[in-house]
Design a protein around this motif. Structure first.
Motif, short mmCIF file in Angstrom:
data_model
loop_
_atom_site.label_atom_id
_atom_site.label_comp_id
_atom_site.label_asym_id
_atom_site.label_seq_id
_atom_site.Cartn_x
_atom_site.Cartn_y
_atom_site.Cartn_z
N HIS A 180 -2.59 -9.89 5.82
CA HIS A 180 -3.23 -8.83 5.02
C HIS A 180 -3.09 -9.23 3.56
O HIS A 180 -1.98 -9.27 3.03
CB HIS A 180 -2.56 -7.48 5.30
CG HIS A 180 -3.23 -6.35 4.60
ND1 HIS A 180 -4.36 -5.75 5.10
CD2 HIS A 180 -2.94 -5.72 3.44
CE1 HIS A 180 -4.74 -4.78 4.28
NE2 HIS A 180 -3.90 -4.75 3.27
N GLU A 233 -0.26 0.84 9.14
CA GLU A 233 -1.69 0.72 8.84
C GLU A 233 -2.12 -0.75 8.81
O GLU A 233 -3.23 -1.09 9.21
CB GLU A 233 -2.04 1.41 7.52
CG GLU A 233 -2.06 2.92 7.61
CD GLU A 233 -3.13 3.43 8.58
OE1 GLU A 233 -4.26 2.89 8.59
OE2 GLU A 233 -2.83 4.38 9.32
N LYS A 284 -2.41 -1.93 12.36
CA LYS A 284 -3.65 -1.40 12.97
C LYS A 284 -4.87 -2.23 12.58
O LYS A 284 -5.92 -2.10 13.19
CB LYS A 284 -3.85 0.06 12.55
CG LYS A 284 -2.88 1.00 13.25
CD LYS A 284 -2.86 2.40 12.68
CE LYS A 284 -4.20 3.07 12.60
NZ LYS A 284 -4.10 4.47 12.11
N ARG A 285 -4.72 -3.08 11.59
CA ARG A 285 -5.80 -3.97 11.15
C ARG A 285 -5.63 -5.39 11.68
O ARG A 285 -6.36 -6.29 11.30
CB ARG A 285 -5.86 -3.96 9.63
CG ARG A 285 -6.30 -2.60 9.11
CD ARG A 285 -6.31 -2.54 7.61
NE ARG A 285 -7.04 -1.34 7.23
CZ ARG A 285 -6.51 -0.33 6.57
NH1 ARG A 285 -5.27 -0.38 6.18
NH2 ARG A 285 -7.23 0.74 6.27
N ARG A 309 -13.11 -3.61 15.11
CA ARG A 309 -11.90 -2.79 15.17
C ARG A 309 -10.79 -3.54 15.89
O ARG A 309 -11.04 -4.21 16.88
CB ARG A 309 -12.14 -1.47 15.92
CG ARG A 309 -13.01 -0.50 15.19
CD ARG A 309 -13.22 0.79 15.97
NE ARG A 309 -13.74 0.49 17.32
CZ ARG A 309 -13.14 0.88 18.45
NH1 ARG A 309 -12.04 1.59 18.43
NH2 ARG A 309 -13.67 0.57 19.62
N CYS A 310 -9.58 -3.40 15.41
CA CYS A 310 -8.43 -4.02 16.06
C CYS A 310 -8.03 -3.18 17.28
O CYS A 310 -7.81 -1.97 17.15
CB CYS A 310 -7.26 -4.14 15.09
SG CYS A 310 -5.81 -4.89 15.84
N THR A 364 -2.21 -5.39 18.39
CA THR A 364 -1.49 -6.36 17.57
C THR A 364 -0.15 -6.64 18.25
O THR A 364 0.56 -5.72 18.64
CB THR A 364 -1.25 -5.81 16.15
OG1 THR A 364 -2.49 -5.39 15.60
CG2 THR A 364 -0.64 -6.88 15.25
#
Length: 148
Positions: free
Chosen positions: A62, A78, A81-82, A133-134, A137
């Motif tokens: 990220h 968050e 979630k990506r 969309r993820c 993970t």
């Protein structure tokens, strides 16, 4: 316990041609093998299998500011979630964010780095749907985010 993460498409890097009907064998926090799912099932007959829709590949870095959220833990979540397993230090200066990242296993990097799936590397994986969309993970072999 060894886990096979399987998907209709597996990318060793996000710019590589995907492997159709592939899988990633994960033992502990490391990648044990990558290849066609049929071969991995033969090689690891007792493995637990997690079948994911979409494309499985390496977890991301990220690179921007962490998303706003009420607490450091939620800000780190968050990022998970990506589909990211790492953040840049310049965007994680808050001690609470760094502590939350450390607790879950999110790496804090001084600079970005290429991401790839490779034998014996740490098992940081992400699964993405066609719409981007993820779906899931995985950090160090542990499922840390799963979209319902």
């Amino acid at each position: 316990m060894l886990t096979l993460h399987a998907a209709p498409a597996v990318c060793l890097t996000w710019d590589a041609e995907p492997l159709a009907d592939g899988g990633v064998a994960v033992e502990g926090d490391r990648i044990a093998a990558v290849g066609p799912l049929a071969e991995l099932l033969e090689r690891f007959p007792g493995a637990r299998v997690r079948r994911w829709p979409g494309t499985l590949g390496p977890a991301l870095v990220h690179e921007g500011p962490l998303p706003d959220a009420p607490s450091p833990r939620e800000r780190v979540h968050e990022v998970l979630k990506r589909g990211a397993a790492a953040v840049l230090a310049e965007h994680a200066t808050d001690p609470g964010v760094r502590a939350a990242a450390g607790r879950v296993g999110v790496a804090v990097l001084e600079r970005s780095r290429p991401v790839a799936i490779a034998d014996t590397a740490r098992a940081d994986l992400a699964v993405f749907a066609e719409d981007g969309r993820c779906i899931a993970t995985v950090l160090g072999g542990r499922l840390v985010h799963r979209r319902a």
